[in-house]
Motif scaffolding. Structure first.
Motif, PDB file in Angstrom:
ATOM      1  N   LEU A   1       0.830  -1.212   0.000  1.00  6.61           N
ATOM      2  CA  LEU A   1       0.000   0.000   0.000  1.00  6.61           C
ATOM      3  C   LEU A   1       0.863   1.260   0.000  1.00  6.61           C
ATOM      4  O   LEU A   1       0.598   2.218  -0.743  1.00  6.61           O
ATOM      5  CB  LEU A   1      -0.918   0.005   1.231  1.00  6.61           C
ATOM      6  CG  LEU A   1      -2.187  -0.841   1.160  1.00  6.61           C
ATOM      7  CD1 LEU A   1      -2.832  -0.952   2.534  1.00  6.61           C
ATOM      8  CD2 LEU A   1      -3.171  -0.233   0.164  1.00  6.61           C
ATOM      9  N   LEU A   2       1.895   1.246   0.821  1.00 11.47           N
ATOM     10  CA  LEU A   2       2.773   2.414   0.934  1.00 11.47           C
ATOM     11  C   LEU A   2       3.490   2.703  -0.377  1.00 11.47           C
ATOM     12  O   LEU A   2       3.475   3.834  -0.876  1.00 11.47           O
ATOM     13  CB  LEU A   2       3.790   2.163   2.059  1.00 11.47           C
ATOM     14  CG  LEU A   2       4.806   3.279   2.322  1.00 11.47           C
ATOM     15  CD1 LEU A   2       4.107   4.498   2.906  1.00 11.47           C
ATOM     16  CD2 LEU A   2       5.899   2.791   3.270  1.00 11.47           C
ATOM     17  N   ILE A   3       4.109   1.669  -0.960  1.00 12.64           N
ATOM     18  CA  ILE A   3       4.887   1.863  -2.178  1.00 12.64           C
ATOM     19  C   ILE A   3       3.985   2.215  -3.357  1.00 12.64           C
ATOM     20  O   ILE A   3       4.269   3.118  -4.143  1.00 12.64           O
ATOM     21  CB  ILE A   3       5.710   0.593  -2.498  1.00 12.64           C
ATOM     22  CG1 ILE A   3       6.693   0.297  -1.369  1.00 12.64           C
ATOM     23  CG2 ILE A   3       6.458   0.755  -3.823  1.00 12.64           C
ATOM     24  CD1 ILE A   3       7.617   1.427  -1.026  1.00 12.64           C
ATOM     25  N   GLY A   4       2.874   1.474  -3.494  1.00  8.67           N
ATOM     26  CA  GLY A   4       1.995   1.686  -4.639  1.00  8.67           C
ATOM     27  C   GLY A   4       1.282   3.011  -4.633  1.00  8.67           C
ATOM     28  O   GLY A   4       1.008   3.577  -5.702  1.00  8.67           O
ATOM     29  N   SER A   5       0.970   3.544  -3.442  1.00  8.58           N
ATOM     30  CA  SER A   5       0.200   4.788  -3.372  1.00  8.58           C
ATOM     31  C   SER A   5       1.073   6.029  -3.205  1.00  8.58           C
ATOM     32  O   SER A   5       0.827   7.066  -3.841  1.00  8.58           O
ATOM     33  CB  SER A   5      -0.809   4.720  -2.225  1.00  8.58           C
ATOM     34  OG  SER A   5      -0.154   4.452  -0.986  1.00  8.58           O
TER      35      SER A   5
END
Length: 423
Positions: free
Chosen positions: A246-250
């Protein structure tokens, strides 16, 4: 034995495996004095384990990584590394699948993500659509071997053995599957004239590609390193994988949207529902067989057929290879592992060795007709039929079967790494 025959008879009529398991057990219980309440009790007990929470979390993490651009960056980096070799795009598909396996542990996710990116390009570059689809499907089967691995989590819970050791035991076989597939692809590509991209990447291109993919490549070290170091349990590492995706993708890649996040959760919930339904009914069925001493009777029968540990391993592999062609991995694990355990214990077969061997065997079934799920995913993307793929598929299954033979009869391929790490 009659109940196992009835189970497969019902399944061959097209009834889903979870319903086949439940219906067969219900028929069996009606012939006994056991109260029907036991059905609900055993189904609940079958999934009442906190480690199983890792299953939907790993599925969700894989979905988020595919939607968040991680799979594309892995594929781009693989293109820089091996795209110039003969059969370059085929090499990219294999290497990218190996990297993606280390991130998600899902054969279906790897096949769908890598196939969606590469198959159309492979066909444009004059690869046979049937060969391209077969290669992507067999490459995707590496997913459940290189950790993290959902089948190994299920197996570890079933036999109460270390999931960390199972994860480490899967690394060498997974790498061997990739290497042997690359050798096979090289030979076929030289013969058919499938060329690479023309020139080798410069050092600056490698460094640039590595920088772009570094956040994706760190993921396996967080998941596996945390488990091996004792920082995470498998369930906690899966939760960390979801948070990281979630952190990397968003925030970093900025490719995750609220819609894609929601769809990732929905897809993970559906897949988890399918897996847990199989686990519940399989647990009920195996309990019913155990009450009737069926595993012990099967082990006694097999002992009259085989006379050594090596023959026992061969027989189990043959049965699993046949079963894997028409039963999904989760169902096959939950049905056959308890049946074979008495034989495994009799011959002193290491549980980690046996678990990885079974998983390698059953993942081959994921790219074997008629019910190999990876085949359907790749065939759908490439717009070919299983009949079209059959010849190329047979050639690409050979290296996977060679690896299965190696890990079956040379246990050190599996046990060396976890032992060297002191697990």
């Amino acid at each position: 034995m009659i109940w196992i025959i009835i189970l497969f008879a019902i399944f061959l009529f097209g009834v889903p495996i979870s319903f086949s398991l439940g219906f067969t057990t219900l028929l069996g219980l009606l012939t006994t004095d056991i109260p029907m309440q036991v059905i609900v009790q055993r189904m609940f007990t079958g999934v009442d384990n906190i480690t199983f929470i890792a299953i939907p979390l790993f599925i969700l993490a894989g979905n988020l990584m595919a939607a968040g651009g991680i799979s594309r960056r892995i594929t781009d980096f693989s293109q820089i590394l091996v795209g110039h070799w003969p059969g370059g795009l085929g090499m990219v598909a294999i290497v990218a699948s190996m990297m993606f396996a280390a991130v998600t542990g899902s054969a279906i996710a790897a096949t769908a993500a890598i196939g969606g990116i590469l198959l159309s390009e492979m066909i444009q570059q004059k690869y046979s659509p049937a060969y391209a689809a077969s290669l992507v499907a067999t490459s995707g089967s590496i997913g459940p071997i290189i950790p993290p691995s959902i089948p190994l989590v299920i197996y570890g819970v079933m036999v109460s053995t270390s999931i960390a050791k199972l994860f480490m035991g899967g690394i060498v076989p997974g790498l061997l599957m990739g290497v042997f597939l690359m050798i096979c692809n090289y030979i076929i590509s030289k013969k058919r004239g499938y060329i690479g991209r023309g020139k080798k990447s410069t050092l600056s291109e490698v460094v640039k590609g590595f920088k772009d993919a570094i956040l994706a490549l760190i993921m396996p070290f967080i998941i596996i390193g945390g488990i091996v170091a004792g920082i995470f349990t498998p369930t906690e590492s899966a939760a960390a994988a979801v948070a990281y995706a979630l952190l990397i993708g968003s925030l970093f890649y900025r490719e995750l949207t609220l819609k894609s996040i929601w769809q990732s959760f929905v897809d993970a919930a559906i897949m988890n529902g399918i897996i847990l339904t199989v686990l519940m009914t399989a647990s009920l069925f195996i309990w019913f067989l155990t009450v009737g001493m069926i595993p012990q009777k099967i082990a006694t029968t097999l002992m009259t057929i085989v006379g050594s540990k090596w023959m026992a391993l061969l027989l189990m592999n043959v049965i699993l290879l046949i079963a894997g062609t028409f039963i999904d991995t989760t169902s096959a694990l939950t049905i056959f592992v308890p049946l074979f355990l008495p034989l495994v214990k009799l011959y002193g077969i290491d549980l980690v060795h046996f678990g990885v061997m079974v998983t390698v065997n059953l993942t081959i079934g994921m790219c074997t007709p008629p019910l190999g799920v990876c085949l359907f995913v790749a065939a759908g993307v490439a717009n070919v039929t299983l009949r079209d793929m059959f010849k190329d598929l047979c050639m690409l299954l050979v290296p996977l079967l060679v690896v299965l033979g190696l890990v079956t009869y040379v246990p050190e391929f599996i046990t060396w790494l976890p032992n060297a790490m002191g697990l």
